[in-house]
Design a protein around this motif. Structure first.
Motif, short mmCIF file in Angstrom:
data_model
loop_
_atom_site.label_atom_id
_atom_site.label_comp_id
_atom_site.label_asym_id
_atom_site.label_seq_id
_atom_site.Cartn_x
_atom_site.Cartn_y
_atom_site.Cartn_z
N HIS A 232 -3.33 6.62 -2.66
CA HIS A 232 -4.67 6.05 -2.82
C HIS A 232 -4.96 5.10 -1.67
O HIS A 232 -4.46 3.97 -1.64
CB HIS A 232 -4.76 5.31 -4.16
CG HIS A 232 -4.47 6.18 -5.33
ND1 HIS A 232 -5.38 7.06 -5.86
CD2 HIS A 232 -3.33 6.32 -6.07
CE1 HIS A 232 -4.83 7.70 -6.88
NE2 HIS A 232 -3.60 7.28 -7.03
N ALA B 91 0.82 -1.22 0.00
CA ALA B 91 0.00 0.00 0.00
C ALA B 91 0.84 1.26 0.00
O ALA B 91 0.36 2.35 -0.34
CB ALA B 91 -0.92 0.01 1.22
N ARG C 180 -6.65 2.38 0.63
CA ARG C 180 -7.44 1.19 0.43
C ARG C 180 -8.36 1.05 1.64
O ARG C 180 -7.89 0.93 2.78
CB ARG C 180 -6.54 -0.03 0.27
CG ARG C 180 -5.59 0.10 -0.92
CD ARG C 180 -4.60 -1.04 -1.00
NE ARG C 180 -3.66 -0.84 -2.10
CZ ARG C 180 -2.65 -1.66 -2.38
NH1 ARG C 180 -2.46 -2.74 -1.63
NH2 ARG C 180 -1.83 -1.40 -3.38
N SER C 181 -9.65 1.07 1.40
CA SER C 181 -10.63 1.18 2.48
C SER C 181 -10.58 0.02 3.46
O SER C 181 -11.07 0.14 4.58
CB SER C 181 -12.04 1.32 1.90
OG SER C 181 -12.35 0.18 1.08
N ASN D 252 1.42 4.27 -4.66
CA ASN D 252 0.24 3.70 -4.01
C ASN D 252 -0.18 4.47 -2.77
O ASN D 252 -1.35 4.46 -2.38
CB ASN D 252 0.49 2.23 -3.63
CG ASN D 252 0.58 1.33 -4.84
OD1 ASN D 252 0.21 1.72 -5.94
ND2 ASN D 252 1.09 0.12 -4.63
#
Length: 406
Positions: free
Chosen positions: A103, A95, A105-106, A100
Protein backbone atom coordinates in the motif's frame (compact mmCIF):
# COMPACT_ATOMS: atom_id res chain seq x y z
CA UNK A 1 -8.01 -5.89 -12.96
CA UNK A 2 -7.83 -8.84 -10.60
CA UNK A 3 -9.83 -8.26 -7.44
CA UNK A 4 -8.58 -11.21 -5.43
CA UNK A 5 -4.81 -11.05 -5.60
CA UNK A 6 -3.35 -12.02 -2.22
CA UNK A 7 -1.54 -9.22 -0.49
CA UNK A 8 1.43 -11.21 0.69
CA UNK A 9 5.14 -10.70 0.79
CA UNK A 10 8.06 -13.04 0.26
CA UNK A 11 11.09 -12.36 2.42
CA UNK A 12 14.39 -13.86 1.34
CA UNK A 13 15.90 -16.14 3.99
CA UNK A 14 19.32 -15.74 2.44
CA UNK A 15 19.56 -12.00 3.00
CA UNK A 16 21.20 -12.43 6.38
CA UNK A 17 24.75 -11.06 6.31
CA UNK A 18 27.25 -12.74 8.66
CA UNK A 19 29.85 -9.99 8.25
CA UNK A 20 28.45 -6.50 7.62
CA UNK A 21 31.29 -5.00 5.60
CA UNK A 22 31.63 -2.81 2.52
CA UNK A 23 31.15 -4.25 -1.00
CA UNK A 24 34.02 -6.03 -2.72
CA UNK A 25 35.67 -4.33 -5.66
CA UNK A 26 35.39 -7.28 -8.04
CA UNK A 27 31.64 -7.73 -8.30
CA UNK A 28 29.93 -9.72 -11.07
CA UNK A 29 28.34 -7.75 -13.91
CA UNK A 30 24.87 -6.47 -13.13
CA UNK A 31 22.32 -8.47 -15.19
CA UNK A 32 19.54 -5.98 -14.37
CA UNK A 33 20.56 -2.36 -14.96
CA UNK A 34 18.24 0.01 -13.11
CA UNK A 35 15.67 1.63 -15.42
CA UNK A 36 15.61 5.43 -15.47
CA UNK A 37 12.80 6.33 -13.02
CA UNK A 38 11.76 9.39 -14.99
CA UNK A 39 11.42 7.58 -18.33
CA UNK A 40 7.69 7.60 -19.10
CA UNK A 41 7.96 5.74 -22.39
CA UNK A 42 6.54 2.22 -22.60
CA UNK A 43 8.98 0.19 -24.71
CA UNK A 44 8.48 -3.44 -25.56
CA UNK A 45 10.93 -5.66 -23.62
CA UNK A 46 13.96 -6.73 -25.60
CA UNK A 47 14.96 -10.34 -26.04
CA UNK A 48 16.85 -11.48 -22.95
CA UNK A 49 15.49 -8.65 -20.80
CA UNK A 50 14.79 -9.36 -17.13
CA UNK A 51 11.05 -8.90 -17.71
CA UNK A 52 11.02 -11.42 -20.55
CA UNK A 53 13.04 -13.91 -18.51
CA UNK A 54 10.45 -13.70 -15.74
CA UNK A 55 7.63 -14.30 -18.23
CA UNK A 56 9.45 -17.34 -19.60
CA UNK A 57 9.86 -18.82 -16.13
CA UNK A 58 6.19 -18.17 -15.29
CA UNK A 59 5.18 -19.82 -18.59
CA UNK A 60 7.28 -22.90 -17.77
CA UNK A 61 5.60 -23.29 -14.40
CA UNK A 62 2.17 -22.96 -16.00
CA UNK A 63 2.96 -25.31 -18.88
CA UNK A 64 3.51 -28.32 -16.61
CA UNK A 65 -0.07 -27.84 -15.35
CA UNK A 66 -1.37 -27.49 -18.93
CA UNK A 67 -2.04 -23.77 -18.47
CA UNK A 68 -1.61 -21.20 -21.25
CA UNK A 69 1.29 -18.70 -21.36
CA UNK A 70 0.82 -15.17 -20.09
CA UNK A 71 1.18 -11.84 -21.86
CA UNK A 72 3.96 -9.53 -20.66
CA UNK A 73 2.27 -6.13 -20.57
CA UNK A 74 4.72 -3.20 -20.81
CA UNK A 75 2.20 -0.77 -19.29
CA UNK A 76 1.79 -2.98 -16.23
CA UNK A 77 5.56 -3.40 -16.08
CA UNK A 78 6.05 0.37 -16.01
CA UNK A 79 3.82 0.57 -12.94
CA UNK A 80 5.72 -2.30 -11.31
CA UNK A 81 9.01 -0.56 -12.04
CA UNK A 82 7.63 2.47 -10.22
CA UNK A 83 6.50 0.38 -7.27
CA UNK A 84 9.87 -1.39 -7.06
CA UNK A 85 11.51 2.04 -7.02
CA UNK A 86 9.10 3.10 -4.25
CA UNK A 87 10.13 0.05 -2.20
CA UNK A 88 13.78 0.87 -2.78
CA UNK A 89 13.42 4.50 -1.71
CA UNK A 90 11.53 3.54 1.45
CA UNK A 91 13.55 0.51 2.44
CA UNK A 92 14.00 -0.01 6.19
CA UNK A 93 11.06 2.24 7.06
CA UNK A 94 7.63 1.43 8.46
CA UNK A 95 6.26 1.72 4.91
CA UNK A 96 8.00 -1.59 4.13
CA UNK A 97 7.15 -3.40 7.37
CA UNK A 98 5.08 -6.58 6.98
CA UNK A 99 2.33 -6.14 4.40
CA UNK A 100 2.65 -2.33 4.31
CA UNK A 101 4.72 -2.59 1.14
CA UNK A 102 1.55 -3.39 -0.82
CA UNK A 103 0.00 0.00 0.00
CA UNK A 104 1.84 3.07 -1.24
CA UNK A 105 1.69 6.18 0.90
CA UNK A 106 1.24 9.15 -1.41
CA UNK A 107 3.44 11.42 0.71
CA UNK A 108 6.50 9.16 0.48
CA UNK A 109 9.33 9.24 -2.09
CA UNK A 110 8.61 7.33 -5.31
CA UNK A 111 4.85 7.08 -4.80
CA UNK A 112 2.89 7.14 -8.08
CA UNK A 113 -0.67 6.19 -9.07
CA UNK A 114 0.50 3.42 -11.42
CA UNK A 115 2.98 2.11 -8.89
CA UNK A 116 0.23 2.00 -6.27
CA UNK A 117 -1.93 -0.12 -8.61
CA UNK A 118 0.91 -2.61 -8.97
CA UNK A 119 1.50 -2.82 -5.23
CA UNK A 120 -2.11 -3.75 -4.56
CA UNK A 121 -2.18 -6.55 -7.16
CA UNK A 122 1.30 -8.05 -7.10
CA UNK A 123 3.63 -10.57 -5.56
CA UNK A 124 6.52 -8.65 -3.97
CA UNK A 125 10.04 -9.75 -3.04
CA UNK A 126 12.17 -7.28 -1.04
CA UNK A 127 15.85 -8.10 -1.45
CA UNK A 128 16.34 -11.01 -3.86
CA UNK A 129 19.55 -11.92 -5.68
CA UNK A 130 17.89 -12.59 -9.04
CA UNK A 131 14.44 -12.10 -10.59
CA UNK A 132 14.18 -15.76 -11.58
CA UNK A 133 14.95 -16.65 -7.97
CA UNK A 134 12.02 -14.41 -7.01
CA UNK A 135 9.62 -16.45 -9.17
CA UNK A 136 10.94 -19.68 -7.68
CA UNK A 137 10.46 -18.19 -4.23
CA UNK A 138 6.88 -17.13 -4.98
CA UNK A 139 6.10 -20.65 -6.25
CA UNK A 140 7.52 -22.11 -3.03
CA UNK A 141 4.77 -20.45 -0.97
CA UNK A 142 1.03 -20.89 -0.51
CA UNK A 143 -0.27 -17.37 -1.07
CA UNK A 144 2.13 -16.29 -3.83
CA UNK A 145 1.72 -19.42 -5.94
CA UNK A 146 -2.04 -19.04 -6.30
CA UNK A 147 -2.17 -16.13 -8.80
CA UNK A 148 0.69 -17.57 -10.89
CA UNK A 149 -1.17 -20.87 -11.34
CA UNK A 150 -4.64 -19.39 -11.87
CA UNK A 151 -6.09 -20.61 -15.23
CA UNK A 152 -7.72 -17.21 -15.77
CA UNK A 153 -4.44 -15.29 -15.54
CA UNK A 154 -3.93 -13.31 -18.75
CA UNK A 155 -1.22 -10.69 -18.29
CA UNK A 156 1.63 -9.86 -15.95
CA UNK A 157 3.74 -6.81 -15.27
CA UNK A 158 7.31 -7.12 -13.97
CA UNK A 159 9.31 -4.49 -12.10
CA UNK A 160 12.63 -4.35 -10.28
CA UNK A 161 15.00 -1.88 -8.66
CA UNK A 162 18.60 -2.54 -7.68
CA UNK A 163 19.60 -1.94 -4.07
CA UNK A 164 23.03 -0.68 -2.95
CA UNK A 165 23.92 -4.15 -1.61
CA UNK A 166 23.44 -5.73 -5.05
CA UNK A 167 20.06 -7.33 -4.43
CA UNK A 168 16.75 -6.29 -6.02
CA UNK A 169 13.31 -5.17 -5.08
CA UNK A 170 10.99 -7.23 -7.28
CA UNK A 171 7.30 -6.96 -8.14
CA UNK A 172 5.04 -9.02 -10.41
CA UNK A 173 1.48 -7.83 -11.09
CA UNK A 174 -1.42 -9.98 -12.34
CA UNK A 175 -4.44 -9.20 -14.53
CA UNK A 176 -7.20 -11.63 -15.55
CA UNK A 177 -7.58 -12.73 -19.16
CA UNK A 178 -10.68 -13.50 -21.21
CA UNK A 179 -10.06 -17.17 -22.01
CA UNK A 180 -13.48 -18.92 -22.02
CA UNK A 181 -11.76 -22.30 -21.81
CA UNK A 182 -10.21 -21.49 -18.40
CA UNK A 183 -13.17 -22.98 -16.49
CA UNK A 184 -12.34 -26.43 -17.86
CA UNK A 185 -8.88 -26.36 -16.27
CA UNK A 186 -9.98 -26.45 -12.61
CA UNK A 187 -8.79 -27.80 -10.25
CA UNK A 188 -5.05 -27.21 -10.68
CA UNK A 189 -2.62 -29.54 -8.89
CA UNK A 190 0.93 -28.36 -8.25
CA UNK A 191 3.36 -30.04 -8.32
CA UNK A 192 1.71 -31.58 -11.37
CA UNK A 193 1.16 -35.31 -11.83
CA UNK A 194 4.49 -37.13 -12.41
CA UNK A 195 6.44 -33.85 -12.41
CA UNK A 196 10.16 -34.39 -11.66
CA UNK A 197 12.78 -32.18 -9.99
CA UNK A 198 10.51 -30.70 -7.32
CA UNK A 199 12.30 -28.56 -4.68
CA UNK A 200 12.49 -29.64 -1.07
CA UNK A 201 11.74 -26.56 1.07
CA UNK A 202 8.90 -24.13 1.75
CA UNK A 203 9.75 -20.54 0.88
CA UNK A 204 9.66 -17.58 3.24
CA UNK A 205 6.24 -15.94 3.21
CA UNK A 206 4.37 -13.15 4.98
CA UNK A 207 1.99 -14.11 6.48
CA UNK A 208 3.68 -17.39 7.33
CA UNK A 209 1.17 -20.28 7.18
CA UNK A 210 3.49 -22.61 9.09
CA UNK A 211 2.50 -22.93 12.77
CA UNK A 212 5.01 -21.14 14.96
CA UNK A 213 6.43 -19.30 11.97
CA UNK A 214 9.02 -21.98 11.20
CA UNK A 215 10.27 -23.62 8.02
CA UNK A 216 8.91 -26.75 6.35
CA UNK A 217 8.74 -28.75 3.11
CA UNK A 218 7.73 -27.64 -0.37
CA UNK A 219 3.97 -26.90 -0.51
CA UNK A 220 1.58 -29.15 -2.43
CA UNK A 221 -1.56 -27.41 -3.66
CA UNK A 222 -4.87 -28.27 -5.28
CA UNK A 223 -6.41 -25.05 -6.50
CA UNK A 224 -10.13 -24.42 -7.11
CA UNK A 225 -11.89 -21.27 -8.36
CA UNK A 226 -11.36 -18.56 -5.71
CA UNK A 227 -14.96 -18.16 -4.61
CA UNK A 228 -16.28 -21.70 -5.07
CA UNK A 229 -17.38 -23.60 -1.98
CA UNK A 230 -14.83 -26.28 -1.06
CA UNK A 231 -15.64 -28.23 2.12
CA UNK A 232 -14.93 -31.42 4.08
CA UNK A 233 -11.35 -31.62 2.85
CA UNK A 234 -9.10 -34.49 3.87
CA UNK A 235 -5.67 -35.35 2.52
CA UNK A 236 -2.86 -37.87 2.66
CA UNK A 237 0.81 -37.71 1.68
CA UNK A 238 2.92 -40.86 1.27
CA UNK A 239 6.57 -41.38 0.36
CA UNK A 240 7.69 -44.05 -2.09
CA UNK A 241 7.92 -46.64 0.68
CA UNK A 242 4.26 -46.04 1.52
CA UNK A 243 5.14 -44.24 4.77
CA UNK A 244 2.81 -41.46 5.88
CA UNK A 245 4.46 -38.03 5.66
CA UNK A 246 3.26 -35.56 8.36
CA UNK A 247 2.01 -32.22 7.05
CA UNK A 248 0.05 -29.10 7.97
CA UNK A 249 -3.23 -28.73 6.10
CA UNK A 250 -4.60 -25.33 5.14
CA UNK A 251 -7.92 -25.34 3.25
CA UNK A 252 -10.82 -22.92 2.65
CA UNK A 253 -12.71 -24.14 5.75
CA UNK A 254 -9.61 -24.26 7.94
CA UNK A 255 -7.11 -21.63 6.72
CA UNK A 256 -3.69 -21.49 8.32
CA UNK A 257 -3.92 -17.72 8.87
CA UNK A 258 -6.53 -14.98 8.70
CA UNK A 259 -5.34 -14.36 5.15
CA UNK A 260 -7.74 -15.47 2.40
CA UNK A 261 -7.38 -19.03 1.14
CA UNK A 262 -9.18 -18.29 -2.16
CA UNK A 263 -10.00 -21.86 -3.09
CA UNK A 264 -6.60 -23.40 -2.40
CA UNK A 265 -6.08 -26.67 -0.55
CA UNK A 266 -2.46 -26.76 0.64
CA UNK A 267 -0.39 -29.52 2.22
CA UNK A 268 2.81 -28.24 3.85
CA UNK A 269 5.12 -31.13 4.84
CA UNK A 270 6.39 -30.61 8.39
CA UNK A 271 9.98 -31.31 7.29
CA UNK A 272 11.82 -30.64 4.03
CA UNK A 273 11.13 -33.29 1.42
CA UNK A 274 13.68 -36.03 0.75
CA UNK A 275 15.76 -35.80 -2.45
CA UNK A 276 15.09 -38.27 -5.30
CA UNK A 277 11.86 -39.49 -3.75
CA UNK A 278 8.46 -40.14 -5.30
CA UNK A 279 5.55 -38.78 -3.25
CA UNK A 280 1.86 -39.59 -3.65
CA UNK A 281 -0.79 -37.02 -2.70
CA UNK A 282 -4.50 -37.71 -2.23
CA UNK A 283 -7.03 -34.97 -1.62
CA UNK A 284 -10.77 -35.48 -1.23
CA UNK A 285 -13.72 -33.31 -0.24
CA UNK A 286 -16.76 -31.57 -1.63
CA UNK A 287 -16.64 -28.99 -4.44
CA UNK A 288 -19.78 -27.14 -5.50
CA UNK A 289 -21.80 -29.64 -3.48
CA UNK A 290 -20.32 -32.71 -5.21
CA UNK A 291 -17.63 -35.07 -3.86
CA UNK A 292 -14.19 -35.08 -5.46
CA UNK A 293 -11.14 -37.33 -5.09
CA UNK A 294 -7.79 -36.59 -6.73
CA UNK A 295 -4.55 -38.58 -6.45
CA UNK A 296 -1.26 -37.68 -8.13
CA UNK A 297 2.49 -38.23 -7.82
CA UNK A 298 5.63 -36.12 -8.14
CA UNK A 299 9.37 -36.71 -7.79
CA UNK A 300 11.79 -34.51 -5.87
CA UNK A 301 15.07 -33.34 -7.32
CA UNK A 302 18.48 -34.83 -6.74
CA UNK A 303 21.17 -32.77 -5.05
CA UNK A 304 24.21 -31.62 -7.02
CA UNK A 305 27.56 -32.53 -5.41
CA UNK A 306 29.67 -29.37 -5.09
CA UNK A 307 33.19 -28.83 -3.74
CA UNK A 308 32.96 -25.72 -1.55
CA UNK A 309 36.69 -25.13 -2.14
CA UNK A 310 36.04 -24.64 -5.88
CA UNK A 311 34.62 -21.11 -6.22
CA UNK A 312 33.64 -21.58 -9.87
CA UNK A 313 31.71 -24.75 -9.02
CA UNK A 314 29.88 -23.01 -6.19
CA UNK A 315 28.95 -20.11 -8.48
CA UNK A 316 27.50 -22.56 -11.01
CA UNK A 317 25.41 -24.05 -8.18
CA UNK A 318 23.84 -20.72 -7.17
CA UNK A 319 20.07 -21.18 -6.74
CA UNK A 320 20.44 -24.93 -7.36
CA UNK A 321 19.74 -27.48 -4.60
CA UNK A 322 23.12 -29.02 -3.82
CA UNK A 323 25.30 -30.88 -1.34
CA UNK A 324 28.32 -28.71 -0.57
CA UNK A 325 31.39 -30.34 0.97
CA UNK A 326 33.96 -28.13 2.62
CA UNK A 327 36.23 -27.59 5.59
CA UNK A 328 34.95 -25.24 8.30
CA UNK A 329 37.20 -22.20 8.64
CA UNK A 330 35.28 -20.25 11.25
CA UNK A 331 32.12 -20.59 13.30
CA UNK A 332 30.07 -18.35 15.54
CA UNK A 333 26.76 -16.62 16.13
CA UNK A 334 25.72 -14.20 13.39
CA UNK A 335 23.04 -12.84 15.72
CA UNK A 336 21.04 -14.11 18.68
CA UNK A 337 18.94 -16.40 16.47
CA UNK A 338 21.38 -17.66 13.83
CA UNK A 339 24.70 -19.50 13.89
CA UNK A 340 27.03 -19.62 10.90
CA UNK A 341 29.89 -21.77 9.67
CA UNK A 342 32.30 -20.41 7.07
CA UNK A 343 33.41 -23.14 4.67
CA UNK A 344 35.71 -23.47 1.64
CA UNK A 345 38.65 -21.16 0.99
CA UNK A 346 39.59 -18.12 3.07
CA UNK A 347 40.42 -16.05 0.00
CA UNK A 348 37.86 -16.09 -2.81
CA UNK A 349 38.29 -14.30 -6.12
CA UNK A 350 34.95 -12.50 -6.32
CA UNK A 351 33.18 -13.00 -2.99
CA UNK A 352 33.73 -12.45 0.71
CA UNK A 353 32.90 -15.94 1.94
CA UNK A 354 30.72 -19.03 1.71
CA UNK A 355 28.64 -19.54 4.85
CA UNK A 356 26.16 -22.06 6.19
CA UNK A 357 23.38 -20.29 8.15
CA UNK A 358 21.79 -22.35 10.92
CA UNK A 359 18.72 -21.29 12.95
CA UNK A 360 19.25 -21.32 16.71
CA UNK A 361 16.67 -24.08 17.24
CA UNK A 362 18.41 -26.29 14.68
CA UNK A 363 21.81 -25.55 16.13
CA UNK A 364 20.63 -26.68 19.54
CA UNK A 365 19.90 -30.13 18.12
CA UNK A 366 23.39 -30.30 16.60
CA UNK A 367 24.91 -29.74 20.04
CA UNK A 368 27.96 -27.85 21.17
CA UNK A 369 29.20 -24.50 19.93
CA UNK A 370 29.82 -23.51 16.30
CA UNK A 371 33.53 -23.17 17.04
CA UNK A 372 33.84 -26.91 17.64
CA UNK A 373 33.30 -27.54 13.92
CA UNK A 374 36.39 -25.52 12.91
CA UNK A 375 38.83 -27.71 11.01
CA UNK A 376 36.21 -30.40 10.36
CA UNK A 377 34.88 -31.31 6.93
CA UNK A 378 31.10 -31.17 6.53
CA UNK A 379 28.45 -31.97 3.95
CA UNK A 380 25.60 -29.46 3.73
CA UNK A 381 22.36 -30.04 1.82
CA UNK A 382 20.90 -26.73 0.70
CA UNK A 383 20.65 -24.09 -2.00
CA UNK A 384 23.45 -21.53 -2.30
CA UNK A 385 22.24 -17.94 -2.71
CA UNK A 386 24.22 -14.82 -3.56
CA UNK A 387 23.58 -12.09 -1.00
CA UNK A 388 24.50 -8.43 -1.38
CA UNK A 389 26.62 -9.33 -4.40
CA UNK A 390 29.41 -10.54 -2.11
CA UNK A 391 28.34 -13.41 0.15
CA UNK A 392 27.27 -16.94 -0.77
CA UNK A 393 24.94 -18.31 1.90
CA UNK A 394 23.38 -21.73 2.36
CA UNK A 395 20.45 -21.80 4.79
CA UNK A 396 19.50 -25.08 6.46
CA UNK A 397 16.25 -25.77 8.27
CA UNK A 398 16.77 -29.17 9.93
CA UNK A 399 19.82 -30.75 11.57
CA UNK A 400 19.92 -33.61 9.06
CA UNK A 401 21.01 -31.19 6.35
CA UNK A 402 24.45 -30.86 7.97
CA UNK A 403 26.72 -33.89 8.48
CA UNK A 404 30.33 -34.42 9.55
CA UNK A 405 32.47 -36.26 7.00
CA UNK A 406 34.33 -39.02 8.78
Amino acid sequence: MRSLIPIALVACAATADPMRTSPVAAEPADPYPDPHPSDRRVPQPADGSPELRVKQVVDRYRAVANLPPVILDPVLSRGCMEHANYMKLNQDTDAMAGLNAHHQRSNLPGATPEGAKCGKAADLFPGVSDLVVAVDGWMAGLYHRRPIMDPTLGSIGVGYAKLPDGSYMAAMMFVDGKDPAAAAKWPIAYPANNQPDIPLDFGNEIPNPIPGGGRAGYPITLQFPPFDKVTDVSAKLLDQAGKVVPFYLSDPEHPATSFGQYGVVCLIPKLPLTPRTTYTTTVSGTWRGKPFLQTWKFITLGLRAVDAHDEAAVVKALNVASTLRGTVLHGGMMDSETAFLQIGERQLKNYKMISVLIPKAVWASLGGRPERFVGRTIDVDGTPHLVQGQYINVVITVAGQLRLVR
